[in-house]
Design a protein around this motif. Structure first.
Motif, PDB file in Angstrom:
ATOM      1  N   ASP A 114       0.816  -1.218   0.000  1.00  0.00           N
ATOM      2  CA  ASP A 114       0.000   0.000   0.000  1.00  0.00           C
ATOM      3  C   ASP A 114       0.846   1.264   0.000  1.00  0.00           C
ATOM      4  O   ASP A 114       0.305   2.372  -0.023  1.00  0.00           O
ATOM      5  CB  ASP A 114      -0.933   0.017   1.210  1.00  0.00           C
ATOM      6  N   GLY A 115       2.176   1.113   0.067  1.00  0.00           N
ATOM      7  CA  GLY A 115       3.074   2.262   0.050  1.00  0.00           C
ATOM      8  C   GLY A 115       3.344   2.867   1.409  1.00  0.00           C
ATOM      9  O   GLY A 115       4.013   3.901   1.496  1.00  0.00           O
ATOM     10  N   LEU A 116       2.845   2.247   2.480  1.00  0.00           N
ATOM     11  CA  LEU A 116       3.013   2.814   3.819  1.00  0.00           C
ATOM     12  C   LEU A 116       4.357   2.475   4.435  1.00  0.00           C
ATOM     13  O   LEU A 116       4.762   3.095   5.418  1.00  0.00           O
ATOM     14  CB  LEU A 116       1.879   2.326   4.733  1.00  0.00           C
ATOM     15  N   LEU A 117       5.069   1.489   3.898  1.00  0.00           N
ATOM     16  CA  LEU A 117       6.407   1.113   4.348  1.00  0.00           C
ATOM     17  C   LEU A 117       7.310   0.969   3.123  1.00  0.00           C
ATOM     18  O   LEU A 117       6.822   0.799   2.000  1.00  0.00           O
ATOM     19  CB  LEU A 117       6.365  -0.199   5.137  1.00  0.00           C
ATOM     20  N   PRO A 118       8.618   1.026   3.301  1.00  0.00           N
ATOM     21  CA  PRO A 118       9.541   0.880   2.161  1.00  0.00           C
ATOM     22  C   PRO A 118       9.330  -0.435   1.415  1.00  0.00           C
ATOM     23  O   PRO A 118       8.896  -1.433   2.007  1.00  0.00           O
ATOM     24  CB  PRO A 118      10.923   0.927   2.832  1.00  0.00           C
ATOM     25  N   PRO A 119       9.650  -0.466   0.125  1.00  0.00           N
ATOM     26  CA  PRO A 119       9.416  -1.659  -0.712  1.00  0.00           C
ATOM     27  C   PRO A 119      10.124  -2.914  -0.234  1.00  0.00           C
ATOM     28  O   PRO A 119       9.710  -4.025  -0.590  1.00  0.00           O
ATOM     29  CB  PRO A 119       9.950  -1.223  -2.086  1.00  0.00           C
ATOM     30  N   VAL A 120      11.189  -2.775   0.579  1.00  0.00           N
ATOM     31  CA  VAL A 120      11.925  -3.950   1.033  1.00  0.00           C
ATOM     32  C   VAL A 120      11.021  -4.914   1.795  1.00  0.00           C
ATOM     33  O   VAL A 120      11.213  -6.139   1.732  1.00  0.00           O
ATOM     34  CB  VAL A 120      13.116  -3.519   1.919  1.00  0.00           C
ATOM     35  N   PHE A 121      10.008  -4.387   2.475  1.00  0.00           N
ATOM     36  CA  PHE A 121       9.104  -5.245   3.241  1.00  0.00           C
ATOM     37  C   PHE A 121       8.084  -5.944   2.350  1.00  0.00           C
ATOM     38  O   PHE A 121       7.358  -6.820   2.814  1.00  0.00           O
ATOM     39  CB  PHE A 121       8.377  -4.431   4.310  1.00  0.00           C
ATOM     40  N   GLY A 122       8.000  -5.556   1.090  1.00  0.00           N
ATOM     41  CA  GLY A 122       7.034  -6.163   0.192  1.00  0.00           C
ATOM     42  C   GLY A 122       7.647  -7.082  -0.848  1.00  0.00           C
ATOM     43  O   GLY A 122       6.931  -7.620  -1.705  1.00  0.00           O
ATOM     44  N   LYS A 123       8.957  -7.286  -0.772  1.00  0.00           N
ATOM     45  CA  LYS A 123       9.620  -8.155  -1.746  1.00  0.00           C
ATOM     46  C   LYS A 123       9.380  -9.627  -1.418  1.00  0.00           C
ATOM     47  O   LYS A 123       9.446 -10.027  -0.259  1.00  0.00           O
ATOM     48  CB  LYS A 123      11.116  -7.854  -1.775  1.00  0.00           C
ATOM     49  N   ILE A 124       9.123 -10.412  -2.460  1.00  0.00           N
ATOM     50  CA  ILE A 124       8.827 -11.836  -2.308  1.00  0.00           C
ATOM     51  C   ILE A 124       9.996 -12.657  -2.818  1.00  0.00           C
ATOM     52  O   ILE A 124      10.559 -12.380  -3.884  1.00  0.00           O
ATOM     53  CB  ILE A 124       7.546 -12.212  -3.089  1.00  0.00           C
ATOM     54  N   HIS A 125      10.371 -13.691  -2.066  1.00  0.00           N
ATOM     55  CA  HIS A 125      11.439 -14.582  -2.503  1.00  0.00           C
ATOM     56  C   HIS A 125      10.989 -15.340  -3.749  1.00  0.00           C
ATOM     57  O   HIS A 125       9.870 -15.876  -3.789  1.00  0.00           O
ATOM     58  CB  HIS A 125      11.783 -15.568  -1.384  1.00  0.00           C
ATOM     59  N   PRO A 126      11.822 -15.395  -4.791  1.00  0.00           N
ATOM     60  CA  PRO A 126      11.392 -16.023  -6.052  1.00  0.00           C
ATOM     61  C   PRO A 126      11.077 -17.508  -5.933  1.00  0.00           C
ATOM     62  O   PRO A 126      10.274 -18.038  -6.704  1.00  0.00           O
ATOM     63  CB  PRO A 126      12.588 -15.787  -6.987  1.00  0.00           C
ATOM     64  N   THR A 127      11.697 -18.190  -4.975  1.00  0.00           N
ATOM     65  CA  THR A 127      11.484 -19.637  -4.832  1.00  0.00           C
ATOM     66  C   THR A 127      10.437 -19.968  -3.788  1.00  0.00           C
ATOM     67  O   THR A 127       9.481 -20.707  -4.040  1.00  0.00           O
ATOM     68  CB  THR A 127      12.801 -20.344  -4.464  1.00  0.00           C
ATOM     69  N   PHE A 128      10.583 -19.399  -2.594  1.00  0.00           N
ATOM     70  CA  PHE A 128       9.712 -19.750  -1.484  1.00  0.00           C
ATOM     71  C   PHE A 128       8.413 -18.946  -1.462  1.00  0.00           C
ATOM     72  O   PHE A 128       7.476 -19.283  -0.729  1.00  0.00           O
ATOM     73  CB  PHE A 128      10.452 -19.568  -0.156  1.00  0.00           C
ATOM     74  N   ARG A 129       8.365 -17.851  -2.240  1.00  0.00           N
ATOM     75  CA  ARG A 129       7.165 -17.010  -2.340  1.00  0.00           C
ATOM     76  C   ARG A 129       6.746 -16.463  -0.971  1.00  0.00           C
ATOM     77  O   ARG A 129       5.573 -16.409  -0.634  1.00  0.00           O
ATOM     78  CB  ARG A 129       5.994 -17.789  -2.969  1.00  0.00           C
ATOM     79  N   THR A 130       7.722 -16.100  -0.170  1.00  0.00           N
ATOM     80  CA  THR A 130       7.473 -15.505   1.141  1.00  0.00           C
ATOM     81  C   THR A 130       8.270 -14.201   1.237  1.00  0.00           C
ATOM     82  O   THR A 130       9.283 -14.026   0.546  1.00  0.00           O
ATOM     83  CB  THR A 130       7.912 -16.447   2.274  1.00  0.00           C
TER      84      THR A 130
END
Length: 250
Positions: A114-130
């Protein structure tokens, strides 16, 4: 009431179920079952456990103890169980921490999207999808916090923060039902406004019962959160950016 407020953090795990709504196939059916079912089972177990503990030792003996079960076991002929029980409790704490990290990372993931925190918290691991990076950052912060802050302070801070969050959720239900009555909902809270009002009153009573030092820490913690919101979140909020677009672009 202060005792209830201090130990309220044990109910954090139930709201973690709600944070997993995005990963639930049928939230309208499964979310109420998961939350209410686990809440009822654990509450009964908590009551029975407390009954046994206070039956073995006077409740005053548990004051300021991080291992109350060991105190109770010492009253029995099975003192040798103390070390085993403490080990089991540590394992139990570990599982609770993992579940809380799971839920918190999902909260930060949604806020980052939603843009309320930096993008680093929204990145998803390509393999584990977490949200791997969010998990690592949260794990590091919580490890340092738990290692250097007394357990009594951590418990009270966690409880009053959770109580405040529940008050805001209940208020949000009342506001959303009034302002957005037709918004799509995966599941609906029953008996509105009775349930939210009772939730607000119950949480506020327990919050008022907590020591003033806990309120002071809450004020500092809240100030930090508001600083992050007004310093970053409000400016980068995707909802705000959309609302500021001209009508033809929307």
């Amino acid at each position: 009431m202060r005792g209830a407020g201090v130990i309220f953090f044990v109910f954090i795990g139930f709201d973690i179920v709600a944070t997993m709504a995005q990963e639930t196939k049928n939230p309208q059916r499964n979310m109420p079952i998961g939350i209410i079912g686990s809440l009822l089972i654990c509450t009964v177990l908590f009551v029975l456990f407390g009954h046994v503990m206070t039956g073995l030792a006077n409740y005053t003996e548990f004051k300021n103890s991080a291992a109350p079960v060991a105190i109770a076991i010492e009253k029995t002929p099975y003192a040798w169980l103390s070390a085993a029980v403490i080990l089991a409790i540590i394992i139990g704490y570990t599982s609770v921490i993992l579940v809380d990290l799971l839920g918190q990372s999902r909260v930060f993931f949604s806020m980052a999207k939603d843009g309320l925190l930096p993008p680093v918290f929204g990145k998803i691991h390509p393999t584990f999808r977490t949200p791997l990076q969010s998990n690592l950052l949260l794990g590091l912060f919580i490890a340092l916090f738990a290692g250097f802050v007394p357990i009594s302070v951590v418990g009270e801070m966690t409880s009053i923060g959770t109580l405040l969050a529940f008050v805001m959720v209940c208020l949000g239900i009342l506001i959303m039902r009034k302002k957005e009555p037709n918004a799509p909902r995966g599941f609906r809270t029953p008996w509105v406004p009775v349930v939210p009002i009772l939730g607000i009153l119950t949480c506020l009573v327990m919050m008022v019962s907590l020591p003033w030092e806990t309120w002071l820490r809450l004020a500092v913690w809240l100030a930090i959160g508001l600083a992050i919101y007004y310093g970053y979140g409000k400016k980068h909020s995707k909802l705000r950016q959309q609302s500021e677009l001209p009508a033809q672009e929307v």
